[in-house]
Design an enzyme around this catalytic site. Structure first.
Site, mmCIF file in Angstrom:
data_model
loop_
_atom_site.group_PDB
_atom_site.id
_atom_site.type_symbol
_atom_site.label_atom_id
_atom_site.label_comp_id
_atom_site.label_asym_id
_atom_site.label_seq_id
_atom_site.Cartn_x
_atom_site.Cartn_y
_atom_site.Cartn_z
ATOM 1 N N HIS A 274 39.648 37.217 29.777
ATOM 2 C CA HIS A 274 40.982 37.822 29.727
ATOM 3 C C HIS A 274 41.435 37.909 28.283
ATOM 4 C CE1 HIS A 274 45.157 38.713 30.721
ATOM 5 N NE2 HIS A 274 44.696 39.064 31.900
ATOM 6 N N ASP A 325 40.918 38.868 39.357
ATOM 7 C CA ASP A 325 40.062 39.730 40.161
ATOM 8 C C ASP A 325 38.877 39.010 40.799
ATOM 9 O OD1 ASP A 325 41.491 42.123 39.780
ATOM 10 O OD2 ASP A 325 40.693 42.279 37.755
HETATM 11 N N1 CMC Z 1 31.335 38.399 30.944
HETATM 12 C C1 CMC Z 1 30.585 38.041 29.883
HETATM 13 N N2 CMC Z 1 31.075 37.898 28.649
HETATM 14 C C2 CMC Z 1 32.369 38.106 28.486
HETATM 15 C C3 CMC Z 1 33.216 38.461 29.540
HETATM 16 C C4 CMC Z 1 32.644 38.601 30.807
HETATM 17 N N3 CMC Z 1 33.383 38.948 31.849
HETATM 18 N N4 CMC Z 1 34.469 38.608 29.078
HETATM 19 C C5 CMC Z 1 34.414 38.351 27.778
HETATM 20 N N5 CMC Z 1 33.151 38.062 27.408
HETATM 21 C C6 CMC Z 1 32.700 37.727 26.081
HETATM 22 C C7 CMC Z 1 32.398 38.999 25.279
HETATM 23 O O1 CMC Z 1 31.088 39.435 25.451
HETATM 24 C C8 CMC Z 1 32.669 38.509 23.878
HETATM 25 O O2 CMC Z 1 31.601 37.709 23.481
HETATM 26 P P1 CMC Z 1 31.050 37.729 21.984
HETATM 27 O O3 CMC Z 1 32.208 37.302 21.132
HETATM 28 O O4 CMC Z 1 29.905 36.791 22.016
HETATM 29 O O5 CMC Z 1 30.670 39.161 21.728
HETATM 30 C C9 CMC Z 1 33.873 37.580 24.044
HETATM 31 O O6 CMC Z 1 33.763 37.090 25.378
HETATM 32 C C10 CMC Z 1 35.200 38.295 23.881
HETATM 33 O O7 CMC Z 1 35.272 39.357 24.829
HETATM 34 P P2 CMC Z 1 35.997 40.725 24.599
HETATM 35 O O8 CMC Z 1 35.433 41.742 25.539
HETATM 36 O O9 CMC Z 1 35.985 41.085 23.143
HETATM 37 O O10 CMC Z 1 37.463 40.318 25.012
HETATM 38 P P3 CMC Z 1 38.652 41.313 25.281
HETATM 39 O O11 CMC Z 1 39.872 40.522 25.147
HETATM 40 O O12 CMC Z 1 38.511 42.545 24.488
HETATM 41 O O13 CMC Z 1 38.407 41.746 26.816
HETATM 42 C C11 CMC Z 1 38.319 41.693 29.132
HETATM 43 C C12 CMC Z 1 39.019 41.156 27.887
HETATM 44 C C13 CMC Z 1 39.115 41.320 30.357
HETATM 45 C C14 CMC Z 1 38.228 43.236 29.052
HETATM 46 C C15 CMC Z 1 36.909 41.112 29.199
HETATM 47 O O14 CMC Z 1 36.972 39.715 29.352
HETATM 48 C C16 CMC Z 1 36.079 41.732 30.318
HETATM 49 O O15 CMC Z 1 35.501 42.798 30.141
HETATM 50 N N6 CMC Z 1 36.026 41.071 31.526
HETATM 51 C C17 CMC Z 1 35.341 41.624 32.662
HETATM 52 C C18 CMC Z 1 36.210 42.646 33.358
HETATM 53 C C19 CMC Z 1 37.341 42.007 34.092
HETATM 54 O O16 CMC Z 1 37.165 41.057 34.827
HETATM 55 N N7 CMC Z 1 38.537 42.596 33.945
HETATM 56 C C20 CMC Z 1 39.754 42.122 34.627
HETATM 57 C C21 CMC Z 1 40.740 41.578 33.661
HETATM 58 S S1 CMC Z 1 42.050 40.597 34.403
HETATM 59 C C22 CMC Z 1 42.827 41.585 35.560
HETATM 60 C C23 CMC Z 1 43.410 42.817 35.034
HETATM 61 O O17 CMC Z 1 44.135 42.826 34.053
HETATM 62 O O18 CMC Z 1 43.185 43.851 35.630
#
Ligand code: CMC
Length: 388
Positions: A274, A325
């Protein structure tokens, strides 16, 4: 010519001092609707903790709270129930559209189009007055469950079920979806899911709604945009993606190897991570309990066990916790709801937050218009097409 390679020399630090990709560090609005403490895992809607609301509130009370920033008294709550009940029907044009859809259409795409169509027959569509905004918020909240249930019935070759002029949003949605009145337990579970998904700070879809509103565009346009934003798998679309992931597993799957494999391939595990929470999402805590109980009730306990194994591996491998989710997928699946409807159910709840933010934005509006960091070239000479 490779313009991007030359880009750094073209940036004027005076004009563009700071670029925050993803707007992570930017506070662009003030709001009284909700508060998130990402370090502590706290979520508050207009003063009340999500735990308090999960225990005591109905979805209708939460709608009132988000729209008015206080809880309703009994007469106000009764009036809201009556207002929602009176507005559940959808225009003939929308019913005709739903009947004309391809059964394979993505439910959020259908919802997006149908909600946009609602403006056509809304007597307040272009009225920007405060009372009209509230009437539209009630209408949209009342009609979205009818649209979702009707589309699901139509695509499965079933007759559309007319909404009842009684009962809660949760009750009616399950009634219209299944063609039979739900038991009190199923109604309570659905209601709790609606309470948990209603509002969540400046998430991408709420930002979209406020950005559309900031141009002084109408509420239907803002909500249509918000639905499009919620649809993506990095936002609300994750709940459907979680269920698809769980459905790909089977009893022989080595869950640890499955998760590690995905991480090695740099794939995301849906339902984890998140932007704001750096600990367990408090909504996931609530849904985890529900998922456990419901999966056991319907003999799908394996889903819960797999979920827990994924959770443990994600914690060990990446120190990343689940978001709203992750367990909601198991909850809805245990209720017999098709996985591709989960994001639309999210929208059916978040409409309360979107409309609350729309009204708040309108009351203190300034056009949302950020800047961009230009990385391209400048001053190129024109080359005629035949010479390129
Ligand atoms: N699985 C594996 N690695 C992850 C995940 C995940 N679900 N989420 C974050 N990471 C890792 C990412 O690869 C990165 O690692 P590194 O620094 O080694 O490259 C680090 O954590 C930071 O992630 P980010 O994608 O830069 O973080 P963000 O704040 O830009 O993204 C997020 C947040 C929710 C988009 C992301 O965690 C994600 O894609 N999660 C999976 C999709 C998901 O479950 N979305 C629902 C969000 S909550 C409900 C809503 O708002 O709808």
């Amino acid at each position: 010519m490779e313009p991007n390679k030359a880009a750094p020399t073209l940036i004027d630090p005076e004009l563009y001092p700071y670029c925050d990709k993803g707007l992570e560090g930017i506070v662009a609005f003030s709001s009284r609707k909700s508060f998130i403490d990402g370090a502590k895992g706290e979520l508050i809607y207009a003063g009340y903790s999500i735990e308090t609301l999960a225990e005591h509130a109905t979805f209708e009370e939460v709608c009132y709270l988000l729209w008015h920033e206080r809880l309703p008294d009994q007469a106000e709550l009764d009036a809201l129930h009556a207002g929602l009940q009176a507005e559940r029907g959808i225009p003939e044009t929308v019913t005709a559209y739903l009947k004309s859809t391809n059964p394979k259409s993505e439910p959020m795409s259908v919802l997006r189009t149908a909600v946009s169509m609602l403006a056509d027959e809304d007597p307040d569509a272009e009225d920007m007055g405060a009372e009209a905004q509230l009437r539209k918020a009630i209408r949209l909240t009342a009609k979205m469950p009818t649209i979702i249930a009707a589309f699901d019935r139509v695509r499965n070759g079933k007759d559309i079920v007319t909404p009842l002029a009684k009962g809660s949003t949760a009750y009616n949605f399950l009634y219209m979806l299944n063609g039979e009145e739900p038991g009190s337990h199923a109604e309570r579970v659905m209601d709790l899911c609606l309470v948990l998904h209603a509002e969540h700070g400046m998430n991408a879809s709420t930002f979209t709604a406020r950005a559309v509103c900031s141009t002084m565009s109408d509420m239907h346009s803002a909500v249509t945009g918000a639905i499009g934003s919620l649809k993506g798998p990095l936002h609300g679309g994750a709940n459907t993606a979680v269920m698809e992931m769980l459905m790909d597993l089977h009893e022989d799957t080595d869950i640890v190897a499955f998760v590690k494999g995905k991480l090695e391939r740099k794939e995301k595990i849906m339902g984890f991570g998140h932007r704001v929470y750096k600990t367990f999402d408090p909504r996931a805590t609530q849904l985890r309990i529900l998922a456990k109980d419901l999966a056991r009730e319907v003999g799908k306990e394996y889903l819960y066990h797999w979920s827990e194994a994924i959770l443990k591996t994600m914690k060990e491998e990446k120190n990343i916790d689940p978001n709203v989710d992750f367990f909601s997928a198991t909850v809805y699946y245990s209720m017999g709801i098709m996985p591709d409807l989960y994001t639309a159910i999210f929208a059916m709840s978040r409409i309360s937050g979107w409309t609350a933010h729309y009204i708040e934005q309108l009351n203190n509006n300034r056009l949302i218009r950020p800047r961009q960091l230009y990385l391209g070239a400048k001053g190129l000479d024109w080359t005629p097409v035949e010479a390129r």
